[in-house]
Design an enzyme around this catalytic site. Structure first.
Site, PDB file in Angstrom:
ATOM      1  N   ASP A 143      38.881  34.804  25.089  1.00 46.83           N
ATOM      2  CA  ASP A 143      39.378  35.184  26.406  1.00 46.83           C
ATOM      3  C   ASP A 143      40.897  35.127  26.377  1.00 46.83           C
ATOM      4  OD1 ASP A 143      39.925  35.543  29.108  1.00 46.83           O
ATOM      5  OD2 ASP A 143      38.240  34.288  29.751  1.00 46.83           O
ATOM      6  N   HIS A 157      40.063  39.529  40.148  1.00 47.62           N
ATOM      7  CA  HIS A 157      39.189  40.360  39.319  1.00 47.62           C
ATOM      8  C   HIS A 157      40.019  41.029  38.222  1.00 47.62           C
ATOM      9  CE1 HIS A 157      35.381  42.724  38.955  1.00 47.62           C
ATOM     10  NE2 HIS A 157      36.190  43.629  38.419  1.00 47.62           N
ATOM     11  N   SER A 158      39.629  40.824  36.982  1.00 45.13           N
ATOM     12  CA  SER A 158      40.336  41.470  35.878  1.00 45.13           C
ATOM     13  C   SER A 158      39.671  42.804  35.554  1.00 45.13           C
ATOM     14  CB  SER A 158      40.337  40.574  34.640  1.00 45.13           C
ATOM     15  OG  SER A 158      41.131  39.425  34.872  1.00 45.13           O
ATOM     16  N   GLU A 159      40.514  43.777  35.275  1.00 44.49           N
ATOM     17  CA  GLU A 159      40.059  45.146  35.064  1.00 44.49           C
ATOM     18  C   GLU A 159      38.931  45.251  34.041  1.00 44.49           C
ATOM     19  OE1 GLU A 159      43.106  47.573  33.295  1.00 44.49           O
ATOM     20  OE2 GLU A 159      42.128  49.409  33.932  1.00 44.49           O
ATOM     21  N   LYS A 183      38.965  29.675  35.444  1.00 46.44           N
ATOM     22  CA  LYS A 183      39.837  30.431  36.349  1.00 46.44           C
ATOM     23  C   LYS A 183      40.357  29.524  37.463  1.00 46.44           C
ATOM     24  CE  LYS A 183      38.613  34.679  37.251  1.00 46.44           C
ATOM     25  NZ  LYS A 183      37.843  35.800  37.863  1.00 46.44           N
ATOM     26  N   THR A 216      28.914  38.154  22.560  1.00 45.76           N
ATOM     27  CA  THR A 216      30.271  38.529  22.996  1.00 45.76           C
ATOM     28  C   THR A 216      31.348  37.651  22.372  1.00 45.76           C
ATOM     29  OG1 THR A 216      31.665  38.931  24.934  1.00 45.76           O
ATOM     30  CG2 THR A 216      30.068  37.143  25.134  1.00 45.76           C
ATOM     31  N   THR A 251      34.199  32.886  42.551  1.00 45.68           N
ATOM     32  CA  THR A 251      34.132  32.914  41.088  1.00 45.68           C
ATOM     33  C   THR A 251      33.001  32.034  40.583  1.00 45.68           C
ATOM     34  OG1 THR A 251      35.422  32.634  39.046  1.00 45.68           O
ATOM     35  CG2 THR A 251      35.711  30.949  40.735  1.00 45.68           C
ATOM     36  N   ARG A 289      42.780  36.376  28.895  1.00 44.97           N
ATOM     37  CA  ARG A 289      43.315  36.571  30.231  1.00 44.97           C
ATOM     38  C   ARG A 289      44.306  35.467  30.591  1.00 44.97           C
ATOM     39  NH1 ARG A 289      37.760  37.196  33.447  1.00 44.97           N
ATOM     40  NH2 ARG A 289      37.316  35.467  32.042  1.00 44.97           N
ATOM     41  N   GLY A 321      39.032  43.990  29.339  1.00 41.86           N
ATOM     42  CA  GLY A 321      38.252  43.377  28.264  1.00 41.86           C
ATOM     43  C   GLY A 321      38.602  41.914  28.027  1.00 41.86           C
ATOM     44  N   ARG A 322      38.698  41.138  29.123  1.00 34.40           N
ATOM     45  CA  ARG A 322      39.169  39.752  29.047  1.00 34.40           C
ATOM     46  C   ARG A 322      40.501  39.681  28.290  1.00 34.40           C
ATOM     47  NH1 ARG A 322      33.614  38.310  27.951  1.00 34.40           N
ATOM     48  NH2 ARG A 322      34.161  37.706  25.839  1.00 34.40           N
TER      49      ARG A 322
END
Ligand SMILES: [Zn+2]
Length: 214
Positions: free
Chosen positions: A133, A58-60, A161, A121, A156, A135, A100-101
């Site tokens: 993105d 999980h990304s913040e 990912k 987005t 997911t 990430r 924020g990705r």
């Protein structure tokens, strides 16, 4: 306290108990020496026994995870991931500090402002000169290695990912779909993730009864 590490760039620095609404986890604190970022892992049960481990990466998302934002589905996904691990009594949730990705909190606020004016987005990021993105997941391999995990059952909806983790040498033995958190404020955002960013939508478990069906 500094615990032994297998990677000079990312180290496990401290572990404590973390009682939560859904059960007691162990909270592991990591520091990435290259970026200075502090990542964390929540674990439950015996995860280093070689069997596949239920895992959420999980990304913040400060707004979703901390402020109950309805602009995205991060908060409900975080909660559902923790609940799923607690229900099995075994698993890992990696919480990666790439807000924020990966574009950062301030850029996310700027992108939200553009979305308030009608951009989706993807277009909002492009108007700011930012990738869709940013990430990256190299720290996942190291974190899982330090936790003794090599094979994951990944929670997911994001095929990118899964691919990123597999490229790092992590065995993804199963994908577990997670469709929670759709609401009237984020439906367009979630549709954009599916239409323009390849996210999967093979089932919908609506968590918000006020939402009209697709
Ligand atoms: Zn979010």
């Amino acid at each position: 306290m500094t615990l032994p590490s297998t990677d000079a760039k990312l180290n496990l620095h401290a572990v404590c108990r973390l009682p939560t609404t859904w059960g007691e986890f162990q909270l592991h604190g990591f520091i990435d020496d290259d970026t200075g970022r502090e990542h964390v892992a929540l674990t439950m049960g015996h995860i280093a026994d070689g069997a596949p481990v239920l895992t959420r990466v999980h990304s913040e998302c400060l707004t979703g995870d901390g402020f109950f934002s309805r602009r995205c589905d991060c908060g409900p996904q975080l909660a559902a991931g923790m609940q799923a691990i607690a229900a099995e009594g075994r698993g890992v949730l990696l919480y990666l500090r790439q807000e924020g990705r990966g574009i950062g909190l301030f850029n996310k606020i700027r992108a939200y402002a553009l979305q308030d004016q009608g951009a989706d987005t993807v277009d909002a990021n492009r108007m700011l000169g930012l990738p869709d993105d940013m990430r990256e997941y190299t720290m996942v391999h190291t974190m899982l290695g330090l936790l003794g995990v090599s094979t994951v059952r990944l929670i997911t909806n994001n095929p990118a990912k899964i691919e990123a983790l597999r490229r790092l040498g992590i065995i993804v033995s199963e994908r577990i779909a997670l469709h929670v958190g759709r609401n009237t404020d984020n439906a367009r955002y979630l549709d954009t993730k599916m239409r323009r960013m390849g996210h999967l939508a093979d089932q919908h478990l609506e968590s918000d009864p006020a939402v009209a069906p697709l």
